[in-house]
Design an enzyme around this catalytic site. Structure first.
Site, PDB file in Angstrom:
ATOM      1  N   ASP A 172      44.927  39.551  55.033  1.00  0.00           N
ATOM      2  CA  ASP A 172      44.589  39.711  53.618  1.00  0.00           C
ATOM      3  C   ASP A 172      45.458  38.709  52.856  1.00  0.00           C
ATOM      4  OD1 ASP A 172      44.426  40.369  50.941  1.00  0.00           O
ATOM      5  OD2 ASP A 172      44.327  42.525  51.273  1.00  0.00           O
ATOM      6  N   LYS A 197      41.794  39.327  41.719  1.00  0.00           N
ATOM      7  CA  LYS A 197      43.156  38.981  41.297  1.00  0.00           C
ATOM      8  C   LYS A 197      43.172  37.550  40.734  1.00  0.00           C
ATOM      9  CE  LYS A 197      43.942  42.895  43.126  1.00  0.00           C
ATOM     10  NZ  LYS A 197      43.294  43.828  42.267  1.00  0.00           N
ATOM     11  N   TYR A 219      48.383  47.160  50.256  1.00  0.00           N
ATOM     12  CA  TYR A 219      47.896  47.716  48.991  1.00  0.00           C
ATOM     13  C   TYR A 219      47.506  49.180  49.250  1.00  0.00           C
ATOM     14  CZ  TYR A 219      44.261  48.958  45.663  1.00  0.00           C
ATOM     15  OH  TYR A 219      43.483  49.640  44.773  1.00  0.00           O
ATOM     16  N   ARG A 261      20.619  41.304  47.600  1.00  0.00           N
ATOM     17  CA  ARG A 261      21.561  42.158  48.353  1.00  0.00           C
ATOM     18  C   ARG A 261      22.055  41.448  49.626  1.00  0.00           C
ATOM     19  NH1 ARG A 261      19.646  45.626  51.829  1.00  0.00           N
ATOM     20  NH2 ARG A 261      17.873  46.254  50.566  1.00  0.00           N
TER      21      ARG A 261
HETATM   22  N1  PLP Z   1      44.065  43.576  48.840  1.00  0.00           N
HETATM   23  C1  PLP Z   1      45.116  43.508  48.011  1.00  0.00           C
HETATM   24  C2  PLP Z   1      46.362  42.792  48.450  1.00  0.00           C
HETATM   25  C3  PLP Z   1      45.070  44.117  46.755  1.00  0.00           C
HETATM   26  O1  PLP Z   1      46.132  44.045  45.936  1.00  0.00           O
HETATM   27  C4  PLP Z   1      43.868  44.788  46.369  1.00  0.00           C
HETATM   28  C5  PLP Z   1      43.753  45.443  45.055  1.00  0.00           C
HETATM   29  O2  PLP Z   1      44.706  45.565  44.305  1.00  0.00           O
HETATM   30  C6  PLP Z   1      42.804  44.839  47.266  1.00  0.00           C
HETATM   31  C7  PLP Z   1      42.927  44.217  48.490  1.00  0.00           C
HETATM   32  C8  PLP Z   1      41.520  45.527  46.918  1.00  0.00           C
HETATM   33  O3  PLP Z   1      40.754  44.684  46.104  1.00  0.00           O
HETATM   34  P1  PLP Z   1      39.679  45.175  45.030  1.00  0.00           P
HETATM   35  O4  PLP Z   1      40.417  45.848  43.927  1.00  0.00           O
HETATM   36  O5  PLP Z   1      38.999  43.908  44.612  1.00  0.00           O
HETATM   37  O6  PLP Z   1      38.760  46.113  45.720  1.00  0.00           O
END
Ligand code: PLP
Length: 389
Positions: free
Chosen positions: A181, A206, A108, A55
């Site tokens: 991000d 992704k 997102y 963990r």
């Molecule tokens: N950041 C972006 C730009 C995303 O497109 C996504 C999910 O689609 C996330 C974060 C969240 O990621 P996760 O689905 O791995 O939790």
């Protein structure tokens, strides 16, 4: 060892000095022997580095973390169970309690919802900048208790490209960090830390994992990563499994080549759609009035995500979506296979109509994650689907 180049680090990062195996080994175990009584005490007190319990850390995960840190040009990395877990941990660590976050409104949907609904319940307030390409709007939103600026670039699903260096200068002028991000760019297309950002977060679900596994990451200074690992991360438990970490390491070995194919195919599809009479607008950074600026900011390409708008709203968008034969109707980005989705009712369905409008997401918009098929087949599919309206 000399300073290895990025293309080499996608294969060797994190493992060349550390691992005796040519490929990252799978340590499918929960606990690790602590050795002496004294060593156990030091490990638990954070006075000595070493593996304790999966963990908290694990050798398979460690290689993934080192590889990501090397690729991003960061000191250290914390891998997490998902991208959402990474973003949530970071927000809690930097802004709880009573802190304030200034974030782009081009996010997102899940992050948008976390910022608008969940963090405020914990006393963390968030200002979502309504016109985030305008730096003045960010500056206006900063308050004395603002703990960080947060931007997603390129953004999902309207694919806005942000000037990371300018945002970093603004953040630093207020003595706060800039968090980026960089999921949609990946280190193959952008390294925000070298552009001045302080912390990078990723959804590894992704491009990095090529659609096979869920994961997330925070990359930044060693002190920050250690502090999160020993507090919120250890106490709330959103660790990645060693199995997923190993799968991610294998997929990252082909990241640069895959990203080039995604970029090339999305450009071809974007060019086709931008000339199609039934398409009102294409959302791809290489098209439109900002194309030059965008190319300067992301000279290596923009990735495989794009969107397009059809006149006639959700009714017509639905007909096209349902007529597509090769594009899978699925909520992900960055897989080998091309994907399609209607953001207003799915990935961004948690936004109100006003928020959708402000974020540039219309009812007639379809998002495409352009995969690595022959682009002629993708164009053929889009052409036959658009002929149905
Ligand atoms: N950041 C972006 C730009 C995303 O497109 C996504 C999910 O689609 C996330 C974060 C969240 O990621 P996760 O689905 O791995 O939790």
């Amino acid at each position: 060892m000399w300073q290895l180049r990025q293309k080499t680090l996608e294969i060797h990062g994190g493992s060349i000095e550390e691992d005796r195996n040519m490929r990252p080994g799978l340590y499918r175990t929960v606990a690790f022997p602590l050795g002496s009584f004294e060593r156990g005490k030091r490990l638990f007190a954070g006075e000595e580095r070493g593996f304790i319990y999966t963990r908290i850390n694990n050798p398979s995960v460690d290689i993934l973390e080192k590889r990501l840190a090397a690729l991003e040009g960061g000191e250290a990395c914390l891998a997490t169970s998902s991208g959402m877990a990474a973003i949530n941990l970071l927000a809690l660590h930097l802004a709880a309690p009573n802190g304030h976050i200034v974030a782009s409104n081009r996010l997102y949907g899940g992050v948008f919802h976390l910022f608008r609904e969940e963090l405020p319940k914990l006393g963390i307030s968030v200002t979502l900048v309504p016109k985030p390409l305008d730096l003045e709007q960010w500056e206006k939103a900063i308050k004395p208790n603002t703990k960080f600026l947060y931007v997603e670039t390129p953004s999902n699903p309207v694919i806005d490209v942000f000037d990371v260096s300018a945002l970093a200068r603004l953040a630093h002028a207020h003595n706060i960090p800039l968090v980026v991000d960089s999921t949609l760019a990946t280190p193959a297309l952008a390294t925000p830390l070298t552009g001045g950002a302080d912390i990078v977060v990723h959804s590894l679900s992704k491009y990095m994992g090529d659609g096979e596994v869920i994961g997330g990451a925070i990359v930044g200074k060693q002190d920050l990563i250690d502090a999160i690992r020993l507090t919120w991360f250890r106490d709330t438990g959103p660790c990645i499994s060693p199995d997923n970490a190993v799968v991610l390491c294998y997929h990252i070995e082909s990241l640069f080549g895959r990203m080039k194919e995604h970029c090339d195919n999305a450009l071809i599809v974007g060019r086709y759609l931008s000339r199609h009479p039934k398409v009102k607008r294409v959302f791809h950074p290489a098209f439109g009035p900002d194309a030059r600026r965008n190319k300067k900011l992301m000279s290596k390409g923009f990735g495989g995500l794009m969107a397009f708008e059809i006149s006639g709203g959700v009714k017509k968008a639905r007909i096209v979506l349902e007529a597509l034969k090769l594009f899978w109707h699925a909520p992900n980005i960055g897989e080998a296979r091309s994907l399609v989705i209607h953001p207003a009712t799915t990935t961004h369905g948690q936004l109100t109509p006003t928020e959708l409008e402000s974020a540039g997401i219309s009812e007639g918009m379809l998002r495409l994650s352009v995969g690595r098929e022959d682009p002629k087949d993708l164009i053929h599919d889009l052409g036959q689907a658009l002929s149905k309206i």
